[in-house]
Write a protein that holds these residues in place. Structure first.
Motif, mmCIF file in Angstrom:
data_model
loop_
_atom_site.group_PDB
_atom_site.id
_atom_site.type_symbol
_atom_site.label_atom_id
_atom_site.label_comp_id
_atom_site.label_asym_id
_atom_site.label_seq_id
_atom_site.Cartn_x
_atom_site.Cartn_y
_atom_site.Cartn_z
ATOM 1 N N ALA A 1 -7.303 5.198 5.122
ATOM 2 C CA ALA A 1 -7.219 4.850 3.706
ATOM 3 C C ALA A 1 -8.275 3.803 3.373
ATOM 4 O O ALA A 1 -8.562 2.899 4.169
ATOM 5 C CB ALA A 1 -5.839 4.316 3.364
ATOM 6 N N VAL B 1 0.739 7.539 2.182
ATOM 7 C CA VAL B 1 0.545 8.946 1.852
ATOM 8 C C VAL B 1 -0.055 9.652 3.054
ATOM 9 O O VAL B 1 -1.027 9.169 3.654
ATOM 10 C CB VAL B 1 -0.389 9.116 0.635
ATOM 11 C CG1 VAL B 1 -0.551 10.586 0.293
ATOM 12 C CG2 VAL B 1 0.162 8.348 -0.558
ATOM 13 N N LEU C 1 -8.713 8.537 2.371
ATOM 14 C CA LEU C 1 -7.854 8.444 1.199
ATOM 15 C C LEU C 1 -8.222 7.201 0.405
ATOM 16 O O LEU C 1 -8.287 6.099 0.957
ATOM 17 C CB LEU C 1 -6.388 8.365 1.638
ATOM 18 C CG LEU C 1 -5.342 8.202 0.533
ATOM 19 C CD1 LEU C 1 -5.284 9.458 -0.327
ATOM 20 C CD2 LEU C 1 -3.973 7.911 1.144
ATOM 21 N N ASN D 1 -2.388 11.984 4.903
ATOM 22 C CA ASN D 1 -3.728 12.400 4.510
ATOM 23 C C ASN D 1 -4.296 13.367 5.534
ATOM 24 O O ASN D 1 -5.001 12.975 6.459
ATOM 25 C CB ASN D 1 -4.632 11.165 4.373
ATOM 26 C CG ASN D 1 -6.008 11.513 3.870
ATOM 27 O OD1 ASN D 1 -6.185 12.516 3.182
ATOM 28 N ND2 ASN D 1 -7.004 10.714 4.225
ATOM 29 N N LEU E 1 -7.374 4.431 -2.350
ATOM 30 C CA LEU E 1 -6.233 3.788 -3.000
ATOM 31 C C LEU E 1 -6.733 2.861 -4.104
ATOM 32 O O LEU E 1 -7.645 2.047 -3.888
ATOM 33 C CB LEU E 1 -5.407 2.990 -1.989
ATOM 34 C CG LEU E 1 -4.786 3.789 -0.834
ATOM 35 C CD1 LEU E 1 -4.030 2.855 0.109
ATOM 36 C CD2 LEU E 1 -3.852 4.868 -1.366
ATOM 37 N N LYS F 1 -2.316 5.758 -4.654
ATOM 38 C CA LYS F 1 -3.174 6.955 -4.682
ATOM 39 C C LYS F 1 -3.468 7.378 -6.113
ATOM 40 O O LYS F 1 -2.577 7.368 -6.951
ATOM 41 C CB LYS F 1 -2.489 8.100 -3.930
ATOM 42 C CG LYS F 1 -3.337 9.357 -3.860
ATOM 43 C CD LYS F 1 -2.624 10.451 -3.100
ATOM 44 C CE LYS F 1 -3.465 11.731 -3.107
ATOM 45 N NZ LYS F 1 -2.814 12.848 -2.401
ATOM 46 N N TYR G 1 0.841 -1.187 0.000
ATOM 47 C CA TYR G 1 0.000 0.000 0.000
ATOM 48 C C TYR G 1 0.882 1.246 0.000
ATOM 49 O O TYR G 1 1.877 1.313 0.733
ATOM 50 C CB TYR G 1 -0.902 0.027 1.240
ATOM 51 C CG TYR G 1 -1.811 -1.170 1.363
ATOM 52 C CD1 TYR G 1 -3.120 -1.121 0.893
ATOM 53 C CD2 TYR G 1 -1.348 -2.355 1.947
ATOM 54 C CE1 TYR G 1 -3.961 -2.228 1.014
ATOM 55 C CE2 TYR G 1 -2.179 -3.459 2.057
ATOM 56 C CZ TYR G 1 -3.482 -3.388 1.595
ATOM 57 O OH TYR G 1 -4.296 -4.491 1.699
ATOM 58 N N GLU G 2 0.519 2.215 -0.828
ATOM 59 C CA GLU G 2 1.246 3.474 -0.834
ATOM 60 C C GLU G 2 0.986 4.223 0.463
ATOM 61 O O GLU G 2 -0.162 4.360 0.892
ATOM 62 C CB GLU G 2 0.840 4.329 -2.029
ATOM 63 C CG GLU G 2 1.639 5.615 -2.145
ATOM 64 C CD GLU G 2 1.282 6.433 -3.372
ATOM 65 O OE1 GLU G 2 1.871 7.526 -3.535
ATOM 66 O OE2 GLU G 2 0.414 5.991 -4.164
#
Length: 260
Positions: A172, A108, A116, A110, A118, A260, A105-106
């Protein structure tokens, strides 16, 4: 596979296997192997049997690997890696043995959105070997968006710049994929096949010409022999096998990536 690709692959391999990189520049990687990795790639079972039976202090190997000899300093000594070299092939094999599929998983930050989203991507790295009397190997990396079906070439390069983890970031929402990964894999296989079908096959024609030349030489030695001995058939078959042009495709690894 270009030296830069090899360099990136090797660095990522040792990073993922928790082997500390002692030194690295654009041509050289020096890595301290862990005990587990030393056992996997250094081929010294008697050493480890002795260490474990005597409780002696282990001393895993320190490897210096050269990925590009063009700009290498004269005083640098190390094991040269290139596509098809025994050590690099060994790293590919270890990658397959350790698990060729991952789910990442990225990561990022948030702070602006309540949740977020994905998007799922399937990534597959292929090794393609062009075989005749001479062998050339290339690495192809393809990724497919499992929501839209978009395909991206060189997908591994885009993943390298992202921060990835095996657990999703807070707040996410990984989208459930629409295209099943197995169907996506079949489509990527087909896309790679189509690409290979339409690329330049001069190498195969050149191999055929070399085969014809050697066949003429072989025929010359048996010229005038009405009943050719068994050795002729054996040599002819060996030439056929040596120069036969073929393409072999192997999947090195792959994964499901939520980005994302």
């Amino acid at each position: 596979m270009y030296p830069q690709q090899i360099h990136q692959y090797v660095q990522q391999f040792f990073k993922e296997t928790n082997c500390p990189i002692v030194y690295a520049d654009d041509q050289v990687i020096q890595v301290q192997l862990t005990i587990d990795m030393d056992k996997k790639i250094m081929n010294r079972p008697f050493y480890w049997k002795y260490i474990e039976s005597t409780d002696a202090e282990p001393n895993p190997a320190l490897l210096t690997l050269v990925t590009n000899t063009n700009q290498l300093a004269n005083n640098v000594r190390g094991e040269v890696l290139h596509f098809g070299s025994p050590r690099l092939s060994q790293l590919f094999q270890v990658t397959r043995e350790m698990g060729s599929f991952v789910q990442m998983y990225e990561q990022v930050a948030n702070d602006r959105e309540p949740q977020l989203v994905l998007t799922p991507w399937l990534a597959v790295n292929y090794k393609v070997a062009y075989c005749s009397d001479q062998t050339k190997e290339m690495l192809y990396s393809l990724g497919m968006n499992l929501m839209t079906g978009q395909v991206v070439d060189g997908f591994h390069e885009s993943l390298r710049v992202l921060k990835l983890d095996s657990t999703p970031p807070e707040n996410a929402y990984p989208l459930p994929y629409i295209i099943k990964p197995l169907h996506a894999l079949n489509r990527l296989d087909t896309q790679l096949d189509n690409f290979l079908l339409h690329e330049d096959h001069t190498w195969a024609e050149e191999a055929k010409q070399r085969w014809q030349k050697d066949c003429r030489v072989l025929a010359y030695f048996y010229e005038g022999v009405e009943n050719k001995p068994e050795s002729y058939a054996i040599e002819k078959e060996a030439l056929d096998q040596q120069y036969a042009a073929s393409i072999h495709v192997d999947i090195i690894n792959g994964g499901l990536f939520y980005l994302k």
